[in-house]
Scaffold this motif. Structure first.
Motif, mmCIF file in Angstrom:
data_model
loop_
_atom_site.group_PDB
_atom_site.id
_atom_site.type_symbol
_atom_site.label_atom_id
_atom_site.label_comp_id
_atom_site.label_asym_id
_atom_site.label_seq_id
_atom_site.Cartn_x
_atom_site.Cartn_y
_atom_site.Cartn_z
ATOM 1 N N TYR A 1 -3.443 3.536 -2.071
ATOM 2 C CA TYR A 1 -3.943 2.472 -3.092
ATOM 3 C C TYR A 1 -2.807 1.725 -3.089
ATOM 4 C CZ TYR A 1 0.612 4.763 -5.460
ATOM 5 O OH TYR A 1 1.997 4.938 -6.249
ATOM 6 N N ILE A 2 -3.367 0.352 -3.742
ATOM 7 C CA ILE A 2 -2.663 -1.397 -3.707
ATOM 8 C C ILE A 2 -1.247 -0.044 -4.786
ATOM 9 C CG2 ILE A 2 -2.372 -2.797 -4.272
ATOM 10 C CD1 ILE A 2 -4.599 -3.725 -3.122
ATOM 11 N N ALA A 3 0.402 -0.548 -4.412
ATOM 12 C CA ALA A 3 0.890 -0.243 -5.942
ATOM 13 C C ALA A 3 1.662 -1.712 -6.248
ATOM 14 C CB ALA A 3 1.936 0.660 -4.939
ATOM 15 N N ASN B 1 0.409 -13.260 -5.691
ATOM 16 C CA ASN B 1 -0.794 -14.340 -5.493
ATOM 17 C C ASN B 1 -1.430 -13.545 -4.096
ATOM 18 O OD1 ASN B 1 1.589 -15.977 -5.883
ATOM 19 N ND2 ASN B 1 3.051 -15.351 -3.343
ATOM 20 N N ALA B 2 -2.178 -12.915 -5.634
ATOM 21 C CA ALA B 2 -3.562 -12.264 -4.960
ATOM 22 C C ALA B 2 -4.823 -13.279 -4.670
ATOM 23 C CB ALA B 2 -4.169 -11.352 -6.158
ATOM 24 N N GLU B 3 -5.349 -14.315 -5.490
ATOM 25 C CA GLU B 3 -5.969 -14.964 -5.291
ATOM 26 C C GLU B 3 -6.177 -15.336 -4.166
ATOM 27 O OE1 GLU B 3 -2.168 -17.427 -5.969
ATOM 28 O OE2 GLU B 3 -3.484 -15.437 -7.217
ATOM 29 N N ILE B 4 -5.593 -15.307 -3.074
ATOM 30 C CA ILE B 4 -5.317 -15.692 -1.649
ATOM 31 C C ILE B 4 -6.343 -14.573 -0.977
ATOM 32 C CG2 ILE B 4 -4.466 -15.388 0.368
ATOM 33 C CD1 ILE B 4 -2.463 -16.099 -0.443
ATOM 34 N N SER B 5 -6.689 -13.413 -1.210
ATOM 35 C CA SER B 5 -8.214 -12.032 -1.326
ATOM 36 C C SER B 5 -8.856 -11.753 -2.225
ATOM 37 C CB SER B 5 -7.132 -11.549 -0.161
ATOM 38 O OG SER B 5 -6.330 -10.508 -1.748
ATOM 39 N N GLY B 6 -8.405 -12.542 -3.025
ATOM 40 C CA GLY B 6 -8.943 -11.637 -4.306
ATOM 41 C C GLY B 6 -9.068 -10.631 -5.010
ATOM 42 N N ARG B 7 -7.858 -9.980 -4.104
ATOM 43 C CA ARG B 7 -8.436 -8.192 -4.568
ATOM 44 C C ARG B 7 -7.507 -7.855 -5.955
ATOM 45 N NH1 ARG B 7 -6.464 -6.358 0.953
ATOM 46 N NH2 ARG B 7 -4.277 -8.296 0.850
ATOM 47 N N ASN B 8 -7.329 -7.101 -6.367
ATOM 48 C CA ASN B 8 -6.115 -6.509 -7.352
ATOM 49 C C ASN B 8 -5.413 -5.261 -7.283
ATOM 50 O OD1 ASN B 8 -7.937 -4.872 -8.276
ATOM 51 N ND2 ASN B 8 -9.308 -6.261 -9.111
ATOM 52 N N LEU B 9 -4.967 -4.015 -8.467
ATOM 53 C CA LEU B 9 -4.786 -3.486 -8.330
ATOM 54 C C LEU B 9 -5.336 -1.866 -8.130
ATOM 55 C CD1 LEU B 9 -1.089 -3.213 -10.848
ATOM 56 C CD2 LEU B 9 -1.310 -3.236 -8.341
ATOM 57 N N ASN B 10 -6.597 -2.248 -8.267
ATOM 58 C CA ASN B 10 -7.870 -1.228 -8.143
ATOM 59 C C ASN B 10 -8.630 -1.509 -6.698
ATOM 60 O OD1 ASN B 10 -7.701 -0.244 -10.580
ATOM 61 N ND2 ASN B 10 -8.799 -1.551 -11.999
ATOM 62 N N SER B 11 -8.196 -2.839 -6.032
ATOM 63 C CA SER B 11 -8.929 -2.856 -4.473
ATOM 64 C C SER B 11 -8.784 -1.744 -3.252
ATOM 65 C CB SER B 11 -8.525 -4.564 -4.240
ATOM 66 O OG SER B 11 -8.983 -5.291 -5.119
ATOM 67 N N LYS C 1 -9.973 8.426 3.114
ATOM 68 C CA LYS C 1 -8.148 7.920 2.796
ATOM 69 C C LYS C 1 -7.175 7.167 1.466
ATOM 70 C CE LYS C 1 -5.867 10.668 5.659
ATOM 71 N NZ LYS C 1 -4.598 11.454 5.281
ATOM 72 N N ILE C 2 -8.702 6.546 0.751
ATOM 73 C CA ILE C 2 -8.878 5.415 -0.189
ATOM 74 C C ILE C 2 -8.886 6.417 -1.482
ATOM 75 C CG2 ILE C 2 -9.940 3.696 -0.922
ATOM 76 C CD1 ILE C 2 -11.175 2.977 1.499
ATOM 77 N N LYS C 3 -8.077 5.782 -2.025
ATOM 78 C CA LYS C 3 -7.975 6.589 -3.588
ATOM 79 C C LYS C 3 -9.418 6.238 -3.777
ATOM 80 C CE LYS C 3 -5.637 6.198 -8.043
ATOM 81 N NZ LYS C 3 -4.524 5.413 -8.872
ATOM 82 N N GLY C 4 -10.017 6.999 -5.395
ATOM 83 C CA GLY C 4 -11.008 6.844 -5.377
ATOM 84 C C GLY C 4 -12.186 7.035 -4.518
ATOM 85 N N ALA C 5 -12.145 6.706 -2.670
ATOM 86 C CA ALA C 5 -12.874 6.986 -2.106
ATOM 87 C C ALA C 5 -14.059 7.860 -2.298
ATOM 88 C CB ALA C 5 -12.853 6.488 -0.930
ATOM 89 N N LEU C 6 -14.126 9.301 -2.552
ATOM 90 C CA LEU C 6 -15.047 10.117 -2.851
ATOM 91 C C LEU C 6 -15.793 10.343 -3.514
ATOM 92 C CD1 LEU C 6 -13.705 14.140 -1.854
ATOM 93 C CD2 LEU C 6 -15.342 13.166 -3.520
ATOM 94 N N HIS D 1 0.876 -1.341 -0.705
ATOM 95 C CA HIS D 1 0.066 0.210 0.116
ATOM 96 C C HIS D 1 0.996 1.477 0.002
ATOM 97 C CE1 HIS D 1 -3.441 -1.977 0.693
ATOM 98 N NE2 HIS D 1 -2.925 -2.907 1.917
ATOM 99 N N TRP D 2 0.204 2.310 -0.949
ATOM 100 C CA TRP D 2 1.517 3.124 -0.978
ATOM 101 C C TRP D 2 1.264 4.652 -0.930
ATOM 102 C CZ3 TRP D 2 6.397 2.474 -0.384
ATOM 103 C CH2 TRP D 2 7.070 3.720 -0.271
#
Length: 225
Positions: free
Chosen positions: A37-39, A43-53, A196-201, A28-29
């Protein structure tokens, strides 16, 4: 010249390869606008997340409570994903020479295969009754390092985090929200660091059925109160 961010992105890739598929490594950066945001992720399959999460609410709590000023890392806490896997998380705080937080390096260990293997061995040896009588005692060191007791939830979208903070019935389709109610919701989200999360607003504006300038105005009122 390689930037600090690029160095840690390379480290994430390296750790993901070395540790293997049961370890999710996430970087996280912080953006110039003070959002996270996730930079990088392996092994993202563990949580199912990606760079846009989004960054997790748990991590936002660590940042808001300035845990990084007291210690360099938080280790071996409980986490969960949408797949209901039993995950053990650890977070390392990335800081500059002045102690300013730059990002978080998180490693999430999927313990499920190992727990299943232990259960199979116990059943194979017919040791169920013996194991039931063995007490579990946390070490003194673990007790001293425990700074948070809530569980991290690895959400894959900003919407999931918003709905985790605001009561679901409040945001049901068809419910008309007053301006005061919208401000109240923004206040609650702001207290949790959601903006504080990118894109949250923009996502909050969409969910509340209002404009981004209105959300900025609500936040200004909240910060002035």
């Amino acid at each position: 010249m390689v930037s600090e961010l690029e160095r840690y992105q390379g480290l994430v890739h390296f750790l993901g390869q070395v540790l293997g598929s049961n370890y999710e490594v996430v970087l996280h950066w912080i953006n110039q606008d003070d959002s996270y945001y996730i930079a990088a992720i392996e092994n993202a399959e563990i949580s199912g997340r990606n760079l846009n999460s989004p960054i997790t609410g748990f991590a936002l709590d660590l940042i808001r409570n300035k845990i990084y000023q007291k210690q360099d890392a938080v280790v071996n806490y409980k986490a969960s994903s949408d797949k209901n896997q039993q995950i053990q998380g650890s977070t390392y705080f990335i800081k500059d020479d002045q102690g300013v937080l730059l990002g978080l390096l998180c490693i999430n260990f999927n313990a499920q295969p190992y727990l299943a293997a232990v259960d199979n061995l116990i059943n194979l040896a017919n040791l169920d009754s013996l194991m039931a009588s063995v007490p579990t005692v946390a070490s003194e060191h673990q007790q001293q390092r425990q700074v948070v007791t809530n569980e991290e939830v690895l959400h894959s979208s900003v919407e999931e985090i918003i709905y985790a903070v605001v009561a679901p019935n409040t945001l049901q389709p068809g419910i008309k929200l007053t301006q005061d109610k919208k401000i109240e919701i923004c206040r609650k989200l702001n207290e949790k660091g959601i903006f504080k999360i990118k894109g949250a607003l923009s996502k909050v504006a969409e969910i509340l059925g209002t404009s981004e300038p209105s959300i900025y105005r609500y936040l200004k009122l909240i910060n002035q109160s």
